[in-house]
Motif scaffolding. Structure first.
Motif, mmCIF file in Angstrom:
data_model
loop_
_atom_site.group_PDB
_atom_site.id
_atom_site.type_symbol
_atom_site.label_atom_id
_atom_site.label_comp_id
_atom_site.label_asym_id
_atom_site.label_seq_id
_atom_site.Cartn_x
_atom_site.Cartn_y
_atom_site.Cartn_z
ATOM 1 N N GLN A 30 0.821 -1.213 0.000
ATOM 2 C CA GLN A 30 0.000 0.000 0.000
ATOM 3 C C GLN A 30 0.860 1.269 0.000
ATOM 4 O OE1 GLN A 30 -2.827 -0.260 3.234
ATOM 5 N NE2 GLN A 30 -3.131 -2.431 2.829
ATOM 6 N N LYS A 31 2.191 1.067 -0.014
ATOM 7 C CA LYS A 31 3.163 2.166 -0.024
ATOM 8 C C LYS A 31 3.039 3.060 1.209
ATOM 9 C CE LYS A 31 3.500 1.932 -4.898
ATOM 10 N NZ LYS A 31 4.333 2.027 -5.894
ATOM 11 N N LEU A 32 2.697 2.406 2.356
ATOM 12 C CA LEU A 32 2.611 3.135 3.623
ATOM 13 C C LEU A 32 3.935 3.095 4.374
ATOM 14 C CD1 LEU A 32 -0.922 1.925 4.727
ATOM 15 C CD2 LEU A 32 -0.297 4.148 3.793
ATOM 16 N N ILE A 33 4.836 2.195 3.947
ATOM 17 C CA ILE A 33 6.193 2.148 4.483
ATOM 18 C C ILE A 33 7.159 1.996 3.321
ATOM 19 C CG2 ILE A 33 5.541 1.196 6.740
ATOM 20 C CD1 ILE A 33 6.494 -1.547 5.768
ATOM 21 N N THR A 34 8.401 2.413 3.534
ATOM 22 C CA THR A 34 9.416 2.323 2.478
ATOM 23 C C THR A 34 10.002 0.914 2.442
ATOM 24 O OG1 THR A 34 11.240 2.934 3.937
ATOM 25 C CG2 THR A 34 10.039 4.747 2.852
ATOM 26 N N GLU A 35 10.736 0.641 1.396
ATOM 27 C CA GLU A 35 11.419 -0.652 1.259
ATOM 28 C C GLU A 35 12.406 -0.855 2.413
ATOM 29 O OE1 GLU A 35 12.363 -4.334 -0.119
ATOM 30 O OE2 GLU A 35 10.845 -3.061 -1.038
ATOM 31 N N ALA A 36 13.115 0.191 2.787
ATOM 32 C CA ALA A 36 14.084 0.094 3.892
ATOM 33 C C ALA A 36 13.375 -0.210 5.213
ATOM 34 C CB ALA A 36 14.880 1.388 4.006
ATOM 35 N N GLU A 37 12.229 0.452 5.459
ATOM 36 C CA GLU A 37 11.461 0.163 6.679
ATOM 37 C C GLU A 37 10.961 -1.280 6.666
ATOM 38 O OE1 GLU A 37 9.317 4.295 7.986
ATOM 39 O OE2 GLU A 37 8.685 3.405 6.081
ATOM 40 N N TYR A 38 10.529 -1.731 5.502
ATOM 41 C CA TYR A 38 10.054 -3.110 5.361
ATOM 42 C C TYR A 38 11.167 -4.104 5.709
ATOM 43 C CZ TYR A 38 8.515 -7.434 3.169
ATOM 44 O OH TYR A 38 8.185 -8.747 2.934
ATOM 45 N N ARG A 39 12.356 -3.886 5.152
ATOM 46 C CA ARG A 39 13.483 -4.795 5.427
ATOM 47 C C ARG A 39 13.851 -4.774 6.912
ATOM 48 N NH1 ARG A 39 15.652 -2.573 0.696
ATOM 49 N NH2 ARG A 39 16.995 -1.264 1.970
ATOM 50 N N ASP A 40 13.934 -3.574 7.505
ATOM 51 C CA ASP A 40 14.306 -3.455 8.921
ATOM 52 C C ASP A 40 13.293 -4.152 9.819
ATOM 53 O OD1 ASP A 40 16.529 -2.011 8.190
ATOM 54 O OD2 ASP A 40 15.664 -0.055 8.707
ATOM 55 N N ARG A 41 12.017 -3.904 9.584
ATOM 56 C CA ARG A 41 10.975 -4.514 10.422
ATOM 57 C C ARG A 41 10.898 -6.022 10.209
ATOM 58 N NH1 ARG A 41 5.892 -0.276 10.403
ATOM 59 N NH2 ARG A 41 6.989 1.438 11.423
ATOM 60 N N SER A 42 11.131 -6.477 8.974
ATOM 61 C CA SER A 42 11.132 -7.922 8.704
ATOM 62 C C SER A 42 12.240 -8.599 9.491
ATOM 63 C CB SER A 42 11.319 -8.203 7.224
ATOM 64 O OG SER A 42 10.227 -7.745 6.478
ATOM 65 N N ARG A 43 13.433 -8.000 9.471
ATOM 66 C CA ARG A 43 14.566 -8.554 10.237
ATOM 67 C C ARG A 43 14.246 -8.591 11.723
ATOM 68 N NH1 ARG A 43 18.265 -4.890 7.104
ATOM 69 N NH2 ARG A 43 18.605 -6.038 5.211
ATOM 70 N N GLU A 44 13.612 -7.516 12.211
ATOM 71 C CA GLU A 44 13.243 -7.443 13.641
ATOM 72 C C GLU A 44 12.268 -8.570 14.010
ATOM 73 O OE1 GLU A 44 10.466 -4.462 16.151
ATOM 74 O OE2 GLU A 44 12.038 -3.498 14.981
ATOM 75 N N ILE A 45 11.285 -8.782 13.171
ATOM 76 C CA ILE A 45 10.289 -9.832 13.428
ATOM 77 C C ILE A 45 10.950 -11.201 13.390
ATOM 78 C CG2 ILE A 45 8.244 -11.001 12.481
ATOM 79 C CD1 ILE A 45 7.324 -8.145 11.528
ATOM 80 N N LEU A 46 11.767 -11.453 12.392
ATOM 81 C CA LEU A 46 12.431 -12.755 12.267
ATOM 82 C C LEU A 46 13.400 -12.981 13.417
ATOM 83 C CD1 LEU A 46 12.992 -12.819 8.412
ATOM 84 C CD2 LEU A 46 11.329 -14.134 9.732
ATOM 85 N N GLY A 47 14.005 -11.920 13.924
ATOM 86 C CA GLY A 47 14.926 -12.022 15.053
ATOM 87 C C GLY A 47 14.220 -12.370 16.357
ATOM 88 N N GLN A 48 12.907 -12.166 16.413
ATOM 89 C CA GLN A 48 12.134 -12.450 17.623
ATOM 90 C C GLN A 48 11.626 -13.887 17.661
ATOM 91 O OE1 GLN A 48 9.069 -9.500 17.525
ATOM 92 N NE2 GLN A 48 10.389 -7.883 18.281
#
Length: 189
Positions: A170-188
């Motif tokens: 939906q283009k509510l977050i940037t690609e960089a935010e997506y990558r950072d948050r994905s890593r954070e979720i996977l790290g949990q």
């Protein structure tokens, strides 16, 4: 007249799905320290910080996408901490259907789309100088280390990643935010 009635009904439907209206942006979180009552606990997330002066107790926190950290300390020096993960509130999904992208973005930005567990238990460990050694007598108390932060289950991680992917599409977050948050979720996990 027909158009006015239709617009009023559509507006009412959109409002009923909005998590910021139905669920709100705050919630109560209770904290207890099962090994020892009377600890002071500080709760914090990206939206702010709150204090419970004495356990067991509760406070109202502002909901957010990120974890809620709970750090407790007793007057005798015992300390412990826990971290709980937010999950997507059910009303947020209704909002995506009824309120569309704008309503979903408002709920995600305000925190209304998320919810924390209503209760958190924090195990307190005695100060380092008070930990019994191997030569302790049988009457010494059992020392339990503070619990490790809660980990995400596979289902919770999948749900958070789906929500994140939806935000990116939906283009509510940037690609960089997506990558950072994905890593954070996977790290949990």
């Amino acid at each position: 007249m027909k158009n006015a009635a239709f617009a009023a009904m559509l507006g009412a439907l959109a409002v009923t799905g909005c998590a910021s209206i139905t669920a709100g942006t705050t919630q109560s979180v209770a904290v207890n320290t099962p090994s020892k009552d009377g600890a002071e606990c500080k709760l914090s997330n990206e939206k702010g910080s709150w204090t419970i002066p004495k356990t067991p107790g509760a406070t109202t926190v502002t909901k957010a996408y990120g974890d809620l950290t709970v750090a407790c300390e007793h007057g005798d020096g015992s300390k412990g901490s826990a971290s709980v993960t937010s999950s997507t509130a059910g009303a947020a999904f209704g909002n995506i259907i009824a309120g569309g992208i704008i309503g979903a973005a408002v709920d995600m930005g305000s925190g209304a789309a998320y919810v924390y567990p209503s209760s958190v238990s924090v195990v307190l460990a005695p100060p380092a100088g008070n930990v019994p050694t191997g030569g302790a007598s049988q009457s010494s108390p059992l020392v339990v280390s503070p619990a490790a932060p809660l980990r995400l289950s596979k289902e919770d991680a999948e749900s958070k990643l789906k929500d994140l992917t939806s935000l990116k599409k939906q283009k509510l977050i940037t690609e960089a935010e997506y990558r950072d948050r994905s890593r954070e979720i996977l790290g949990q996990m």
